[in-house]
Design a protein around this motif. Structure first.
Motif, mmCIF file in Angstrom:
data_model
loop_
_atom_site.group_PDB
_atom_site.id
_atom_site.type_symbol
_atom_site.label_atom_id
_atom_site.label_comp_id
_atom_site.label_asym_id
_atom_site.label_seq_id
_atom_site.Cartn_x
_atom_site.Cartn_y
_atom_site.Cartn_z
ATOM 1 N N SER A 264 4.877 -2.823 -11.248
ATOM 2 C CA SER A 264 5.925 -2.440 -10.300
ATOM 3 C C SER A 264 5.370 -1.443 -9.291
ATOM 4 C CB SER A 264 7.103 -1.810 -11.043
ATOM 5 O OG SER A 264 6.680 -0.635 -11.705
ATOM 6 N N PRO A 265 6.045 -1.237 -8.159
ATOM 7 C CA PRO A 265 5.537 -0.284 -7.168
ATOM 8 C C PRO A 265 5.432 1.146 -7.680
ATOM 9 C CG PRO A 265 7.204 -1.706 -6.197
ATOM 10 C CD PRO A 265 7.229 -1.974 -7.672
ATOM 11 N N LEU B 285 10.257 -6.323 -8.317
ATOM 12 C CA LEU B 285 10.473 -5.808 -6.964
ATOM 13 C C LEU B 285 11.956 -5.774 -6.631
ATOM 14 C CD1 LEU B 285 8.310 -4.949 -4.742
ATOM 15 C CD2 LEU B 285 9.284 -6.858 -3.440
ATOM 16 N N ALA B 286 12.340 -4.684 -5.932
ATOM 17 C CA ALA B 286 13.713 -4.516 -5.414
ATOM 18 C C ALA B 286 14.750 -4.664 -6.513
ATOM 19 C CB ALA B 286 13.973 -5.504 -4.279
ATOM 20 N N ASN C 193 13.965 1.378 -4.202
ATOM 21 C CA ASN C 193 13.869 1.398 -2.745
ATOM 22 C C ASN C 193 13.619 2.806 -2.218
ATOM 23 O OD1 ASN C 193 14.473 -1.315 -2.953
ATOM 24 N ND2 ASN C 193 16.058 -1.282 -1.371
ATOM 25 N N VAL C 194 14.330 3.798 -2.807
ATOM 26 C CA VAL C 194 14.140 5.197 -2.405
ATOM 27 C C VAL C 194 12.718 5.639 -2.724
ATOM 28 C CG1 VAL C 194 14.840 7.568 -2.876
ATOM 29 C CG2 VAL C 194 16.585 5.789 -2.602
ATOM 30 N N GLY D 180 6.191 4.943 2.137
ATOM 31 C CA GLY D 180 6.471 4.964 3.560
ATOM 32 C C GLY D 180 7.102 3.704 4.113
ATOM 33 N N CYS D 181 7.635 2.848 3.238
ATOM 34 C CA CYS D 181 8.256 1.601 3.706
ATOM 35 C C CYS D 181 9.136 1.043 2.601
ATOM 36 C CB CYS D 181 7.188 0.574 4.089
ATOM 37 S SG CYS D 181 6.066 0.155 2.739
#
Length: 450
Positions: free
Chosen positions: A205-206, A232-233, A239-240, A247-248
């Protein structure tokens, strides 16, 4: 061997109801679809009377975490949203042993098979000093289970000390991960049309992997011809996190790392706006819709029909058994129906749309066109259901009844032309031992973590 699945009460081919006198299986493939009143073109070795059964393609699970069967209804994860839920459970999962990985995989696959699932993708992302060979253990377990599998070599390389969420003892360094990924693809991945096992690459995950790992994993997947998978998402918190730390938005991050392509599928995909949905559709990216997990964690509702209409490849997943608490694909079909009707309305999302997600939609999501369909040339992965429980009494449309009335257990399940479930019972002889072992290990891992 030639087998005639004869005169079903009703059948569904992965897209629409299928009228006719059944179909013929030769070895591991469907070789003839019979019109009403038609008989097989050549003699058969056996006949399976399906006159009291609904027949559908074997269900396909596009996202799971088998190890989480050890922490169902676990106090550390109850009544929490995703980030605190993970923070509570990571220390427990860090205690996984080889025996725990094997037994949890066997048990999850057994549950899936009993529900009518014939292919399943698992996302195992915990590689610790205590269990560095998790993928090898899972390969052995799924072969014993007899289920067609997409096993992903998951990964995490960004722990708390680097700004991520996982504790340090659950992450590995990037070079170690990528070297191991390449080795396991070479060892296990079978890209052939009759494959029972494929390997994909799956940074978690991010908030648990570095940009470097995402970029280099995409490059390795292209080099080796395998698929890509990640979360994702899933939540607004994600998202925060992405906007604050990367930065996106998550989808922009995904595209910047080379992942916006048709060999990738994403777990959850809830918090996309309209332009992002169009971008996903234009690239034919896959989405694993996991309705039960999304409701349990209060994450939100994937806009499945909007994604489908945009061109994305949307399938269905049960997700891990710590956020779903069971591994039942037929229950997930009904759950998707109920949740998507809230999002899209009953005119736009019916029982056939729900079944499509779990069969042909999931097959497309995994890039596996030979499964998820009852068509000439398709692999012989099928699930048969009797509508003889009280819940089905009075059913007018058998296919609709299977979904709407709460079907949850198949009577017969075939994978690759071999029966794995007959009369509602697994044919694997060791499942009672596995069940007792699993229960004992679940208590052990939770108690060890305090």
């Amino acid at each position: 061997m030639r087998l005639w699945i004869k005169a079903p009460l009703a059948s569904f081919d992965g897209y629409e109801p299928l009228e006719g006198n059944g179909f013929v299986i030769e070895n591991n493939r469907i070789v003839q679809i019979l019109e009403p009143g038609q008989r097989p073109a050549r003699p058969v070795d056996d006949v399976h009377d399906a006159s009291d059964k609904v027949v559908i393609p074997g269900l396909i699970n596009t996202h799971h975490h088998y190890f989480q069967t050890l922490t169902r209804a676990c106090p550390a994860g109850l009544n929490k949203t995703l980030f605190p839920w993970l923070t509570g459970l990571y220390p427990i999962w860090a205690g996984l042993t080889p025996e725990m990985v094997h037994v949890s995989t066997r048990l999850a696959c057994a549950e899936l098979l009993l529900s009518g699932c014939t292919t399943s993708a698992d996302h195992h992302y915990l590689y610790t000093n205590r269990c560095p060979d998790a993928l090898d253990i899972q390969v052995e377990a799924v072969r014993q289970a007899g289920i067609r599998s997409m096993l992903t070599r998951g990964s995490m390389d960004m722990g708390k000390n680097q700004g991520g969420l996982p504790p340090a003892n659950t992450v590995q360094d990037t070079d170690t991960i990528l070297s191991h990924c390449e080795q396991k693809i070479d060892q296990y991945h079978d890209p052939g049309p009759d494959s029972m096992l494929r390997i994909a690459l799956a940074p978690c995950s991010p908030f648990s992997v570095t940009r470097e790992l995402m970029v280099r994993t995409a490059e390795l997947a292209e080099k080796k011809g395998v698929r890509l998978h990640t979360h994702l998402a899933e939540t607004r918190d994600e998202n925060v996190f992405s906007e604050s730390n990367l930065g996106c938005r998550p989808l922009d991050y995904l595209e910047s790392t080379g992942w916006m392509q048709d060999n990738a599928w994403l777990a959850h995909g809830i918090h996309f706006d309209d332009p992002e949905i169009e971008r996903l559709g234009s690239k034919k990216v896959g989405i694993a819709h996991c309705p039960t997990s999304n409701m349990v964690l209060g994450s939100g509702c994937c806009r499945a029909m909007s994604l489908v209409e945009a061109g994305a490849r949307v399938g269905l997943g049960v997700d891990g058994s710590a956020s779903n608490d069971c591994s039942n694909m037929m229950q997930e079909v009904r759950q998707s129906l109920l949740l998507q009707r809230l999002a899209s309305g009953p005119e736009r999302f019916g029982h056939l749309e729900a079944l499509r997600l779990a069969t042909s939609g999931s097959a497309d999501c995994l890039g596996w066109p030979e499964i998820g369909r009852l068509q000439v040339g398709s692999l012989a992965d099928i699930a048969l259901y009797r509508l003889d429980e009280l819940r089905f009494s009075g059913t007018g449309d058998p296919i609709a009844g299977l979904v709407l009335c709460g079907g949850h257990r198949a009577c017969d399940v075939m994978v690759n032309g071999i029966w794995q479930v007959r009369e509602g019972r697994l044919l694997a002889p060791d499942m009672e031992r596995i069940r007792k072992q699993h229960r004992s290990l679940a208590m052990q891992i939770q108690q060890e973590a305090g």
